[in-house]
Design a protein around this motif. Structure first.
Motif, PDB file in Angstrom:
ATOM      1  N   LEU A   1     -50.705 -24.163 -20.070  1.00 53.77           N
ATOM      2  CA  LEU A   1     -50.989 -23.427 -21.311  1.00 53.77           C
ATOM      3  C   LEU A   1     -50.320 -24.113 -22.502  1.00 53.77           C
ATOM      4  N   ARG A   2     -49.098 -24.582 -22.318  1.00 54.93           N
ATOM      5  CA  ARG A   2     -48.408 -25.294 -23.404  1.00 54.93           C
ATOM      6  C   ARG A   2     -49.131 -26.584 -23.775  1.00 54.93           C
ATOM      7  N   ALA A   3     -49.569 -27.322 -22.766  1.00 50.90           N
ATOM      8  CA  ALA A   3     -50.291 -28.569 -23.025  1.00 50.90           C
ATOM      9  C   ALA A   3     -51.605 -28.296 -23.757  1.00 50.90           C
ATOM     10  N   MET A   4     -52.332 -27.281 -23.323  1.00 53.00           N
ATOM     11  CA  MET A   4     -53.601 -26.939 -23.966  1.00 53.00           C
ATOM     12  C   MET A   4     -53.372 -26.445 -25.391  1.00 53.00           C
ATOM     13  N   TYR A   5     -52.320 -25.682 -25.598  1.00 47.53           N
ATOM     14  CA  TYR A   5     -51.968 -25.215 -26.945  1.00 47.53           C
ATOM     15  C   TYR A   5     -51.691 -26.409 -27.851  1.00 47.53           C
TER      16      TYR A   5
ATOM     17  N   ALA B   1     -51.246 -38.743 -26.405  1.00 42.55           N
ATOM     18  CA  ALA B   1     -50.715 -39.394 -25.215  1.00 42.55           C
ATOM     19  C   ALA B   1     -50.004 -38.353 -24.360  1.00 42.55           C
ATOM     20  N   THR B   2     -50.122 -38.480 -23.057  1.00 37.02           N
ATOM     21  CA  THR B   2     -49.455 -37.523 -22.182  1.00 37.02           C
ATOM     22  C   THR B   2     -47.937 -37.577 -22.379  1.00 37.02           C
ATOM     23  N   SER B   3     -47.402 -38.747 -22.679  1.00 34.90           N
ATOM     24  CA  SER B   3     -45.960 -38.846 -22.916  1.00 34.90           C
ATOM     25  C   SER B   3     -45.551 -38.035 -24.137  1.00 34.90           C
ATOM     26  N   GLN B   4     -46.411 -38.014 -25.131  1.00 31.94           N
ATOM     27  CA  GLN B   4     -46.158 -37.248 -26.354  1.00 31.94           C
ATOM     28  C   GLN B   4     -46.197 -35.747 -26.045  1.00 31.94           C
ATOM     29  N   ILE B   5     -47.191 -35.316 -25.291  1.00 34.70           N
ATOM     30  CA  ILE B   5     -47.299 -33.907 -24.908  1.00 34.70           C
ATOM     31  C   ILE B   5     -46.070 -33.502 -24.094  1.00 34.70           C
TER      32      ILE B   5
ATOM     33  N   GLU C   1     -43.069 -34.788 -23.981  1.00 36.47           N
ATOM     34  CA  GLU C   1     -41.843 -34.740 -24.778  1.00 36.47           C
ATOM     35  C   GLU C   1     -41.806 -33.520 -25.700  1.00 36.47           C
ATOM     36  N   GLU C   2     -42.881 -33.315 -26.438  1.00 34.86           N
ATOM     37  CA  GLU C   2     -42.889 -32.236 -27.425  1.00 34.86           C
ATOM     38  C   GLU C   2     -42.960 -30.847 -26.806  1.00 34.86           C
ATOM     39  N   GLN C   3     -43.565 -30.738 -25.629  1.00 34.08           N
ATOM     40  CA  GLN C   3     -43.676 -29.432 -24.968  1.00 34.08           C
ATOM     41  C   GLN C   3     -42.646 -29.246 -23.856  1.00 34.08           C
ATOM     42  N   ARG C   4     -41.762 -30.229 -23.722  1.00 36.13           N
ATOM     43  CA  ARG C   4     -40.671 -30.171 -22.725  1.00 36.13           C
ATOM     44  C   ARG C   4     -41.191 -29.949 -21.309  1.00 36.13           C
ATOM     45  N   ILE C   5     -42.160 -30.759 -20.945  1.00 30.20           N
ATOM     46  CA  ILE C   5     -42.769 -30.707 -19.619  1.00 30.20           C
ATOM     47  C   ILE C   5     -42.402 -31.999 -18.891  1.00 30.20           C
ATOM     48  N   PRO C   6     -41.880 -31.924 -17.678  1.00 31.39           N
ATOM     49  CA  PRO C   6     -41.584 -33.145 -16.932  1.00 31.39           C
ATOM     50  C   PRO C   6     -42.852 -34.002 -16.806  1.00 31.39           C
ATOM     51  N   PRO C   7     -42.781 -35.294 -17.186  1.00 31.93           N
ATOM     52  CA  PRO C   7     -43.982 -36.151 -17.186  1.00 31.93           C
ATOM     53  C   PRO C   7     -44.726 -36.202 -15.856  1.00 31.93           C
ATOM     54  N   SER C   8     -44.010 -36.259 -14.747  1.00 26.36           N
ATOM     55  CA  SER C   8     -44.700 -36.325 -13.452  1.00 26.36           C
ATOM     56  C   SER C   8     -45.437 -35.023 -13.156  1.00 26.36           C
TER      57      SER C   8
ATOM     58  N   LEU D   1     -46.622 -33.021 -15.533  1.00 28.15           N
ATOM     59  CA  LEU D   1     -47.742 -32.981 -16.474  1.00 28.15           C
ATOM     60  C   LEU D   1     -48.917 -33.802 -15.962  1.00 28.15           C
ATOM     61  N   ALA D   2     -48.645 -34.925 -15.317  1.00 27.50           N
ATOM     62  CA  ALA D   2     -49.730 -35.760 -14.783  1.00 27.50           C
ATOM     63  C   ALA D   2     -50.602 -34.970 -13.810  1.00 27.50           C
ATOM     64  N   LYS D   3     -49.976 -34.189 -12.953  1.00 33.79           N
ATOM     65  CA  LYS D   3     -50.727 -33.362 -11.995  1.00 33.79           C
ATOM     66  C   LYS D   3     -51.530 -32.295 -12.733  1.00 33.79           C
TER      67      LYS D   3
END
Length: 135
Positions: free
Chosen positions: A11-15, A27-31, A33-40, A42-44
Motif C-alpha cells: 500500500l505504501r509503494a502504491m501510494y 526506481a525501486t531503490s527510491q521507493i 528508501e522513501e517509504q522505509r521498505i527493505p529493498p529485498s 520490496l522486490a517481492k
C-alpha cells in the motif's frame, strides 16, 4: 484480523506511485528508501503487484515502476487482495461449515456484516482519492 506487513508495504509503494505524475517512473531503490521498505522485501512485492496487473515495471537506464492504470481506477482492496488474498475476518465468513454451530451461530452474521463493510470501504477507496485526501 491484522493486515500483513507485506500488504502494508505494498500500500505504501502504491501510494508513492500514485503521487507521481502520470507515466512518471520511480526506481525501486527510491521507493524503498522513501517509504522505509527493505529493498529485498520490496522486490517481492513489486513482482506480486506486477503479476496482479497493478503496476508496470521496466529495466534499464530509463526503467522503473509505474502504475498500470490511473490512480483513480486502482482500489485499496485490489492491492490488499493481490498480496494477502481475499479478506476474511473469521474462517466462518467464507465457510459456514467452519463453525460448529453452522446455521444456528449467533455471531456469524456480525462477522459477515463487519467484513462486508470493510471490503466495501476498501473497494470504494481509490489511490487517487487517497492521495487527494492526504494532501
Amino acid at each position: 484480523m491484522q493486515i500483513t506487513r507485506q500488504a502494508d508495504y505494498a500500500l505504501r509503494a502504491m501510494y508513492y506511485l500514485a503521487k507521481l505524475e502520470p507515466n512518471q517512473r520511480a526506481a525501486t531503490s527510491q521507493i524503498a528508501e522513501e517509504q522505509r521498505i527493505p529493498p529485498s522485501f520490496l522486490a517481492k512485492i513489486i513482482s506480486q503487484l506486477s503479476i496482479a496487473g497493478l503496476i508496470h515495471t521496466s529495466r534499464g537506464a530509463h526503467g522503473g515502476v509505474t502504475l498500470a492504470r490511473p490512480a483513480e481506477e486502482i482500489t485499496i482492496l485490489e492491492v490488499v487482495e493481490a498480496i494477502d488474498g481475499p479478506i476474511a475476518l473469521n474462517e466462518c465468513t467464507y465457510s459456514k461449515d467452519a463453525c460448529p454451530f453452522g446455521e444456528d451461530c449467533p455471531i456469524r452474521p456480525l462477522w459477515c456484516e463487519a467484513q462486508d463493510q470493510l471490503v466495501e470501504k476498501l473497494r470504494t477507496t481509490t489511490f487517487g482519492a487517497f492521495v487527494k485526501a492526504a494532501a
